[in-house]
Design an enzyme around this catalytic site. Structure first.
Site, short mmCIF file in Angstrom:
data_model
loop_
_atom_site.label_atom_id
_atom_site.label_comp_id
_atom_site.label_asym_id
_atom_site.label_seq_id
_atom_site.Cartn_x
_atom_site.Cartn_y
_atom_site.Cartn_z
N ASP A 1 7.67 -4.32 0.62
CA ASP A 1 6.21 -4.13 0.62
C ASP A 1 5.68 -3.92 -0.79
OD1 ASP A 1 3.60 -3.61 1.60
OD2 ASP A 1 4.02 -1.45 1.66
N HIS B 1 7.48 3.62 6.03
CA HIS B 1 7.62 2.67 4.93
C HIS B 1 7.02 3.17 3.61
CE1 HIS B 1 3.59 1.42 6.30
NE2 HIS B 1 3.42 0.90 5.09
N HIS B 2 6.33 4.32 3.61
CA HIS B 2 5.85 4.89 2.35
C HIS B 2 6.60 6.16 1.96
CE1 HIS B 2 2.69 2.02 1.48
NE2 HIS B 2 2.26 2.11 2.73
N HIS C 1 -2.52 5.50 7.93
CA HIS C 1 -2.09 4.25 8.56
C HIS C 1 -0.63 4.29 8.99
CE1 HIS C 1 -0.40 2.96 4.59
NE2 HIS C 1 0.25 2.03 5.25
N HIS D 1 4.58 -3.62 9.53
CA HIS D 1 4.62 -2.31 8.87
C HIS D 1 3.24 -1.69 8.65
CE1 HIS D 1 3.94 -4.92 5.36
NE2 HIS D 1 3.41 -3.86 4.78
N ASP D 2 2.21 -2.51 8.43
CA ASP D 2 0.88 -1.97 8.13
C ASP D 2 -0.08 -2.08 9.30
OD1 ASP D 2 1.00 -0.84 5.62
OD2 ASP D 2 0.52 -2.70 4.56
N LYS E 1 -3.12 0.07 9.88
CA LYS E 1 -4.38 -0.05 9.13
C LYS E 1 -5.56 -0.40 10.03
CE LYS E 1 -2.58 -1.13 4.50
NZ LYS E 1 -2.33 -2.20 3.51
P1 C2E Z 1 -0.71 -2.27 -0.39
O1 C2E Z 1 -1.76 -2.90 -1.22
O2 C2E Z 1 0.05 -3.14 0.55
O3 C2E Z 1 0.30 -1.55 -1.36
C1 C2E Z 1 1.54 -1.09 -0.90
C2 C2E Z 1 2.22 -0.20 -1.89
O4 C2E Z 1 2.54 -0.94 -3.07
C3 C2E Z 1 1.41 0.96 -2.38
O5 C2E Z 1 1.44 2.02 -1.49
C4 C2E Z 1 2.15 1.33 -3.67
O6 C2E Z 1 3.34 2.02 -3.37
C5 C2E Z 1 2.55 -0.04 -4.20
N1 C2E Z 1 1.55 -0.46 -5.20
C6 C2E Z 1 0.50 -1.30 -5.02
N2 C2E Z 1 -0.17 -1.46 -6.17
C7 C2E Z 1 0.45 -0.73 -7.10
C8 C2E Z 1 0.22 -0.50 -8.49
O7 C2E Z 1 -0.72 -1.00 -9.13
N3 C2E Z 1 1.11 0.32 -9.14
C9 C2E Z 1 2.15 0.91 -8.49
N4 C2E Z 1 2.98 1.72 -9.18
N5 C2E Z 1 2.40 0.73 -7.16
C10 C2E Z 1 1.55 -0.09 -6.48
P2 C2E Z 1 0.28 3.12 -1.50
O8 C2E Z 1 -0.10 3.48 -2.89
O9 C2E Z 1 0.71 4.23 -0.62
O10 C2E Z 1 -0.94 2.39 -0.88
C11 C2E Z 1 -0.96 2.03 0.49
C12 C2E Z 1 -2.11 1.14 0.75
O11 C2E Z 1 -3.32 1.82 0.38
C13 C2E Z 1 -2.11 -0.12 -0.10
O12 C2E Z 1 -1.33 -1.12 0.51
C14 C2E Z 1 -3.60 -0.46 -0.10
O13 C2E Z 1 -3.98 -1.06 1.13
C15 C2E Z 1 -4.24 0.88 -0.13
N6 C2E Z 1 -4.57 1.30 -1.50
C16 C2E Z 1 -3.81 2.01 -2.36
N7 C2E Z 1 -4.47 2.24 -3.52
C17 C2E Z 1 -5.68 1.62 -3.40
C18 C2E Z 1 -6.81 1.47 -4.27
O14 C2E Z 1 -6.84 1.95 -5.40
N8 C2E Z 1 -7.88 0.76 -3.81
C19 C2E Z 1 -7.87 0.22 -2.55
N9 C2E Z 1 -8.95 -0.49 -2.15
N10 C2E Z 1 -6.82 0.32 -1.71
C20 C2E Z 1 -5.74 1.01 -2.12
FE FE Z 2 1.80 -2.99 2.89
FE FE Z 3 1.55 0.56 4.11
#
Ligand code: C2E
Ligand code: FE
Ligand code: FE
Ligand code: SIN
Ligand code: SIN
Length: 420
Positions: free
Chosen positions: A349, A307-308, A281, A252-253, A256
């Protein structure tokens, strides 16, 4: 799974060859093992069975069937048993893996003292099951290396009483085991390729292992399984789709790869601008599979792209049809317009992202993650998917315990030979 109706005149060897050619088409290791164990048990009328895979010089419980204790078609945490044992003479399967020869036992409680092993009764004691006949065979790859052991238990007569395995069933299962090595090896290669692609895509952290990729794949497969049972999807279709979803969801990712390390590895909240880049991504992933050559490619593309997306509206990237000039956000898309496998992967995810540590956040306790998921039912997530997920939460937990990042993994204690 019964592929033939018993009572039909059966060309058994022909049947085995058909199975072999079908095994090659299955992509996931789990599906290949499941099919193999079903067929071996069917050929030998065996009530139960286990497949062990050789990993790091140990035998890992990779699949357990036991018709008397649980249905092989249910969503069951026993499929994700996290246990292994040494390859040595202390167990039947250990002996088989060490020597590369088959062992047939008529009564596990009365083993020829010439054999060095004893039957481990822990599982029988725990469950009240009575293991009697055992047929244990090595599975070798194309280079004659032992990669697995298939062990079937309790051949049943017409009255379902356990009897010794017949000469014929021993021969048929040997033939199957002989051919199975290549099929398993191919599936392992495919899955390692997927893991390597994902490792490249994530590049976050040197300890990145793909364990979370395996978890998201397994969560998605099991959520689909439960949902498909609820919908009454037939077994053949269910197993096939489950296997495709497991592999496609792992990817799915993969998009990236197109996002810079600076953003991916940032140990803090992303700025709005960085988040916009991050969102790409999904489109990169969709592009990778835009000219899908197979059903798996098509599914992987659908999942990577969607997936988002949020079930109740919102999320990203919206409806994307033109991969040459993608415009984000695309027109809105909601509910059933989002492909089901993407709706499933979306939940898997997020659950994994929340309950695991990320460079930008600590791990959440389960309860907090489950609260978020429940409160987002109908909004971020499809309620039907949420219900299926909650119904199999014990399986989800077993998956998490099985696929842990190395370093976190405590060495599993030796477990009984046939245990779930
Ligand atoms: P990921 O880390 O695999 O997170 C996937 C999804 O899990 C996120 O999609 C979000 O829907 C949910 N998620 C993760 N952490 C939290 C959280 O603390 N609270 C809530 N409510 N949901 C959470 P999203 O937001 O579209 O992010 C996609 C990807 O972007 C993430 O994949 C990560 O790789 C990156 N990302 C998102 N926010 C940050 C950030 O603040 N810092 C960094 N370094 N990367 C981020
Ligand atoms: Fe993911
Ligand atoms: Fe993703
Ligand atoms: C199963 O676990 O029931 C086999 C199907 C699969 O894992 O893909
Ligand atoms: C499907 O079962 O794959 C289509 C129906 C839906 O999206 O819910």
């Amino acid at each position: 799974m019964r592929l033939l109706t018993l009572g039909d005149p059966i060309d058994t060897v022909g049947h085995i060859l058909t199975v072999f050619s079908e095994l090659r088409k299955l992509k996931g290791v789990e599906a290949v093992l499941d099919r193999l164990l079903c067929e071996a048990r069917w050929l030998a009328k065996a009530d139960a069975g286990t497949i062990f895979m050789v990993k790091n010089d140990r035998l890992v419980f990779s699949l357990v069937h036991n018709d008397s204790l649980f249905s092989a078609n249910e969503v069951n945490k026993n499929f994700y048993l996290n246990a292994d044992m040494p390859i040595d003479d202390t167990s039947i399967a250990g002996y088989v893996a060490k020597r590369g020869e088959a062992v047939q036992i008529d009564d596990a409680y009365d083993i020829d003292p010439a054999y060095p092993f004893r039957f481990n009764t822990a599982f029988d004691v725990k469950t009240g099951y009575r293991t009697r006949s055992v047929l244990s065979l090595p599975i070798k790859n194309s280079r004659e290396k032992i990669i697995a052991v298939i062990q079937i238990i309790n051949s049943l007569d017409e009255e379902r009483n356990p009897v010794p395995f017949s000469k014929e069933s021993h021969a048929y299962v040997s033939l199957l085991a002989h051919h199975a090595g290549t099929a398993i090896e191919n599936a392992v290669i495919t899955s390692e390729l997927v893991l390597r692609m994902m490792k490249m895509a994530e590049l976050r952290d040197p300890s990145e292992t793909g364990a979370h990729v395996q978890r998201v794949g397994a969560y998605s497969a099991e959520i689909y399984h439960k949902l498909a049972l609820n919908r009454g999807v037939c077994t053949e279709e269910l197993k096939r789709t489950k296997d495709l979803i497991r592999v496609a969801s792992m990817l799915h990712d993969v998009g990236k790869v197109g996002v810079s390390d600076l953003i991916l590895k940032k140990p803090a909240k992303l700025t709005d601008e960085e988040y916009e880049v991050m969102k790409m991504h999904t489109i990169y992933g969709g592009q990778l599979f835009a000219n899908a050559a197979s059903e798996l490619d098509a599914l992987a593309g659908e999942i990577a792209l969607n997936h988002h997306m949020h079930f109740g509206g919102g999320g990203y990237p919206g409806k994307i049809t033109d991969f040459e000039n993608p415009k984000m956000p695309g027109p809105p898309m909601r509910g059933d317009e989002i492909p089901l496998p993407a709706r499933i992967t979306a939940l898997a995810d997020v659950f994994d992202a929340l309950t695991a540590r990320r460079v930008y956040k600590p791990a959440w306790p389960d309860e907090k993650a489950l609260d978020l998921i429940t409160s987002e039912s109908g909004k971020q997530f499809d309620p039907e998917v949420v219900d299926a997920f909650l119904a199999v939460i014990d399986v989800i937990t077993a998956i998490r315990e099985k696929f842990i990042e190395p370093g976190v993994a405590a060495k599993a204690a030796d477990k009984p030979e046939t245990a779930p």
